[in-house]
Design a protein around this motif. Structure first.
Motif, mmCIF file in Angstrom:
data_model
loop_
_atom_site.group_PDB
_atom_site.id
_atom_site.type_symbol
_atom_site.label_atom_id
_atom_site.label_comp_id
_atom_site.label_asym_id
_atom_site.label_seq_id
_atom_site.Cartn_x
_atom_site.Cartn_y
_atom_site.Cartn_z
ATOM 1 N N LEU A 194 7.498 29.426 6.363
ATOM 2 C CA LEU A 194 8.502 28.371 6.505
ATOM 3 C C LEU A 194 8.043 27.309 7.497
ATOM 4 O O LEU A 194 8.440 26.146 7.401
ATOM 5 C CB LEU A 194 9.836 28.979 6.941
ATOM 6 N N ALA A 195 7.196 27.698 8.453
ATOM 7 C CA ALA A 195 6.683 26.723 9.426
ATOM 8 C C ALA A 195 5.932 25.604 8.719
ATOM 9 O O ALA A 195 6.143 24.413 8.995
ATOM 10 C CB ALA A 195 5.772 27.421 10.434
ATOM 11 N N GLN A 196 5.044 25.970 7.795
ATOM 12 C CA GLN A 196 4.277 24.951 7.069
ATOM 13 C C GLN A 196 5.177 24.113 6.158
ATOM 14 O O GLN A 196 4.953 22.915 5.994
ATOM 15 C CB GLN A 196 3.178 25.620 6.242
ATOM 16 N N ILE A 197 6.195 24.730 5.588
ATOM 17 C CA ILE A 197 7.121 23.986 4.731
ATOM 18 C C ILE A 197 7.834 22.911 5.539
ATOM 19 O O ILE A 197 7.883 21.733 5.154
ATOM 20 C CB ILE A 197 8.141 24.938 4.080
ATOM 21 N N PRO B 73 3.358 20.081 -4.717
ATOM 22 C CA PRO B 73 2.989 19.962 -3.303
ATOM 23 C C PRO B 73 2.492 21.282 -2.747
ATOM 24 O O PRO B 73 2.904 22.366 -3.189
ATOM 25 C CB PRO B 73 4.302 19.530 -2.642
ATOM 26 N N LEU B 74 1.630 21.208 -1.745
ATOM 27 C CA LEU B 74 0.945 22.391 -1.256
ATOM 28 C C LEU B 74 1.879 23.398 -0.594
ATOM 29 O O LEU B 74 1.696 24.607 -0.718
ATOM 30 C CB LEU B 74 -0.157 21.968 -0.278
ATOM 31 N N PHE B 75 2.896 22.927 0.116
ATOM 32 C CA PHE B 75 3.813 23.839 0.795
ATOM 33 C C PHE B 75 5.273 23.635 0.378
ATOM 34 O O PHE B 75 6.042 24.584 0.336
ATOM 35 C CB PHE B 75 3.702 23.671 2.324
ATOM 36 N N THR B 76 5.643 22.412 0.086
ATOM 37 C CA THR B 76 7.040 22.094 -0.205
ATOM 38 C C THR B 76 7.400 22.468 -1.637
ATOM 39 O O THR B 76 6.680 22.143 -2.571
ATOM 40 C CB THR B 76 7.293 20.585 0.002
ATOM 41 N N SER B 77 8.533 23.147 -1.807
ATOM 42 C CA SER B 77 8.977 23.528 -3.148
ATOM 43 C C SER B 77 9.522 22.303 -3.880
ATOM 44 O O SER B 77 9.998 21.346 -3.260
ATOM 45 C CB SER B 77 10.059 24.605 -3.065
ATOM 46 N N PRO B 78 9.454 22.300 -5.216
ATOM 47 C CA PRO B 78 9.882 21.125 -5.992
ATOM 48 C C PRO B 78 11.317 20.686 -5.716
ATOM 49 O O PRO B 78 11.609 19.491 -5.749
ATOM 50 C CB PRO B 78 9.719 21.598 -7.438
ATOM 51 N N ASP B 79 12.216 21.636 -5.409
ATOM 52 C CA ASP B 79 13.614 21.262 -5.196
ATOM 53 C C ASP B 79 13.813 20.487 -3.903
ATOM 54 O O ASP B 79 14.847 19.838 -3.718
ATOM 55 C CB ASP B 79 14.511 22.506 -5.199
ATOM 56 N N LEU B 80 12.815 20.523 -3.003
ATOM 57 C CA LEU B 80 12.918 19.774 -1.751
ATOM 58 C C LEU B 80 12.248 18.405 -1.828
ATOM 59 O O LEU B 80 12.282 17.645 -0.862
ATOM 60 C CB LEU B 80 12.319 20.580 -0.599
ATOM 61 N N PRO C 223 0.810 -1.208 0.000
ATOM 62 C CA PRO C 223 0.000 0.000 0.000
ATOM 63 C C PRO C 223 0.854 1.274 0.000
ATOM 64 O O PRO C 223 1.895 1.325 0.656
ATOM 65 C CB PRO C 223 -0.812 -0.103 1.301
ATOM 66 N N SER C 224 0.369 2.284 -0.711
ATOM 67 C CA SER C 224 1.141 3.506 -0.866
ATOM 68 C C SER C 224 0.245 4.724 -0.812
ATOM 69 O O SER C 224 -0.962 4.633 -1.033
ATOM 70 C CB SER C 224 1.912 3.475 -2.190
ATOM 71 N N LEU C 225 0.869 5.864 -0.529
ATOM 72 C CA LEU C 225 0.170 7.138 -0.402
ATOM 73 C C LEU C 225 0.368 7.981 -1.647
ATOM 74 O O LEU C 225 1.481 8.067 -2.171
ATOM 75 C CB LEU C 225 0.709 7.895 0.821
ATOM 76 N N LEU C 226 -0.704 8.614 -2.121
ATOM 77 C CA LEU C 226 -0.601 9.625 -3.160
ATOM 78 C C LEU C 226 -0.446 10.981 -2.480
ATOM 79 O O LEU C 226 -1.290 11.366 -1.652
ATOM 80 C CB LEU C 226 -1.859 9.655 -4.036
ATOM 81 N N LEU C 227 0.623 11.705 -2.782
ATOM 82 C CA LEU C 227 0.828 13.013 -2.176
ATOM 83 C C LEU C 227 -0.134 14.029 -2.797
ATOM 84 O O LEU C 227 -0.290 14.089 -4.016
ATOM 85 C CB LEU C 227 2.264 13.483 -2.369
ATOM 86 N N SER C 228 -0.766 14.829 -1.955
ATOM 87 C CA SER C 228 -1.688 15.850 -2.437
ATOM 88 C C SER C 228 -0.925 16.992 -3.090
ATOM 89 O O SER C 228 0.165 17.364 -2.642
ATOM 90 C CB SER C 228 -2.527 16.401 -1.278
ATOM 91 N N THR C 229 -1.494 17.559 -4.145
ATOM 92 C CA THR C 229 -0.863 18.686 -4.821
ATOM 93 C C THR C 229 -1.901 19.767 -5.118
ATOM 94 O O THR C 229 -3.106 19.532 -5.067
ATOM 95 C CB THR C 229 -0.209 18.280 -6.157
ATOM 96 N N ARG C 230 -1.399 20.933 -5.418
ATOM 97 C CA ARG C 230 -2.219 22.026 -5.932
ATOM 98 C C ARG C 230 -1.648 22.384 -7.288
ATOM 99 O O ARG C 230 -0.517 22.842 -7.397
ATOM 100 C CB ARG C 230 -2.152 23.222 -4.977
ATOM 101 N N LYS C 231 -2.407 22.098 -8.346
ATOM 102 C CA LYS C 231 -1.943 22.290 -9.721
ATOM 103 C C LYS C 231 -0.657 21.518 -10.003
ATOM 104 O O LYS C 231 0.235 21.988 -10.702
ATOM 105 C CB LYS C 231 -1.757 23.778 -10.022
ATOM 106 N N GLY C 232 -0.560 20.318 -9.446
ATOM 107 C CA GLY C 232 0.548 19.430 -9.759
ATOM 108 C C GLY C 232 1.766 19.569 -8.878
ATOM 109 O O GLY C 232 2.712 18.800 -9.018
#
Length: 398
Positions: free
Chosen positions: A342-345, A41-48, A30-39
């Motif tokens: 940054l707290a949410q990130i 992650p909601l808080f994390t930047s793509p480079d992280l 079993p695996s998790l699908l990470l939630s996104t907003r327009k593809g």
């Protein structure tokens, strides 16, 4: 897409392997699908994203409805699809309209021509032809057909109508389906065992690559959910993957796994992060450093609380996530209280890492043939900290 079941525990809980062309390594289920907003992650930047466990974190959920307030579908198609648009070439996208945060089904406005959703753009009616145009432009690795999801309190007649519409739209979507992308047939039925079973049996006869189980997390109780899940999974072939929407809490994830579900869309991480909570329940090699207070959930801490203002320890001792390796509870407490994003990130990085670790424990328990034991121990540890009078805890829906 290729899916193989590798192990079973207690007859229905199963561990498998999902292969996607865009993801270099196989994804264990079993695996998790990470939630996104327009593809993204909601808080994390793509480079992280590279700091998340791989390949566990490489399957992302995207709702095509997010793009109705920005770039046109034709523009996305010209760019080359989602991967080219957001620059995530080593991730797989699973597309379906509902995201359980902003795009929720509106059963009272759905009609025979299309499904209605409450979105940031207002209430929208999505027809099968329009939906398939979105899928053709976005080019996700897997996508679910359009569904008429209804809450638990609707009448038997409305449940039957939702199943009839969903099957009709399934056939229309398959007829219009793009060349690329694995099709997941949508299964609904509300709180009716008969309609759930009927829908699953009908969808199982179609030429689809997997199954998307919808209509959960819409006011059904925890007690009635196992029977509804089993009514669906018992009617489905074992060799194809099952994806579910609407189950988020760890107890709910365990219910889904027990019924034989493989992939989970969950907004649990988003809600925890937004409210300033961090997951702290034990994983292998980690240790909780928190006061044992009756009535407090022992598996998460509220980092807004003043008790953490001078706490110079990481969120979880031994955690290997970027947040725990580089920052303290006191620092995140400060960021939350001065409203720094940054707290949410940092919280999303930790909570995602920790929740993916939870799925890892589930897979290990299934492979060892002790999933039911693991499930009971986990639920017991959760409610032992909440029930003060020694009575039997009662599981409640959100």
């Amino acid at each position: 897409m290729k899916f193989v079941v590798k192990a079973l525990s207690n007859g229905t809980a199963r561990a498998g392997v999902l292969h996607l062309d865009s993801v270099a390594a196989a994804i264990d289920t079993p695996s998790l699908l990470l939630s996104t907003r327009k593809g993204l992650p909601l808080f994390t930047s793509p480079d992280l994203l590279s700091s998340f466990p791989s390949p566990d974190s490489r399957l992302l959920h995207v709702s095509p409805l997010h793009f109705l307030e920005g770039l046109s579908i034709k523009t996305i198609s010209k760019i080359g699809g989602l991967h080219q648009l957001v620059g995530l070439h080593d991730c797989g996208f699973a597309a379906f309209p509902r995201d359980s945060i902003q795009c929720l089904p509106e059963a009272t406005a759905t009609n025979k021509t299309g499904a209605s959703f409450e979105t940031p753009c207002g209430r929208l009616l999505i027809k099968p032809a329009e939906y398939m145009e979105m899928m053709s432009s976005m080019k996700p690795e897997l996508w679910a057909t359009l569904a008429d999801e209804v809450p638990a309190w609707v009448s038997d007649k409305r449940n039957k109508t939702s199943v009839d519409r969903t099957i009709k739209w399934l056939d229309e979507c398959i007829a219009l389906s793009p060349v690329s992308g694995a099709v997941f047939g949508a299964i609904v039925g509300g709180s009716s065992l008969e309609e759930r079973r009927r829908c699953a049996q009908e969808v199982a006869t179609r030429n689809v690559s997997g199954y998307w189980i919808g209509g959960f997390g819409l006011a059904e109780s925890m007690d009635e959910r196992p029977a509804l899940l089993n009514a669906v999974t018992e009617a489905l072939p074992e060799e194809k993957p099952r994806l579910i929407c609407g189950l988020g809490l760890p107890e709910e994830i365990l219910q889904g796994v027990a019924a034989g579900v493989d992939l989970f869309e969950s907004t649990y991480i988003y809600h925890l992060t937004l409210e300033g909570f961090a997951l702290t329940f034990p994983l292998d090699g980690t240790r909780i450093n928190a006061p044992n207070v009756a009535g407090i959930d022992p598996r998460k801490i509220n980092l807004r609380a003043t008790v953490f203002r001078k706490d110079a320890t990481p969120i979880v001792e031994g955690c290997l996530c970027y947040t725990c390796q580089n920052h303290t509870r006191a620092y995140i407490n400060h960021l939350l209280n001065v409203h720094e994003m940054l707290a949410q990130i940092l919280l999303e990085i930790h909570n995602t890492h920790h929740f993916l670790g939870f799925f890892g424990l589930i897979r290990e328990a299934i492979k060892a043939g002790r999933f039911e034991e693991f499930r009971k121990d986990f639920v017991r540890s959760r409610y032992d900290g909440l029930v003060e009078d020694g009575s039997e805890p009662v599981l409640l829906a959100r």
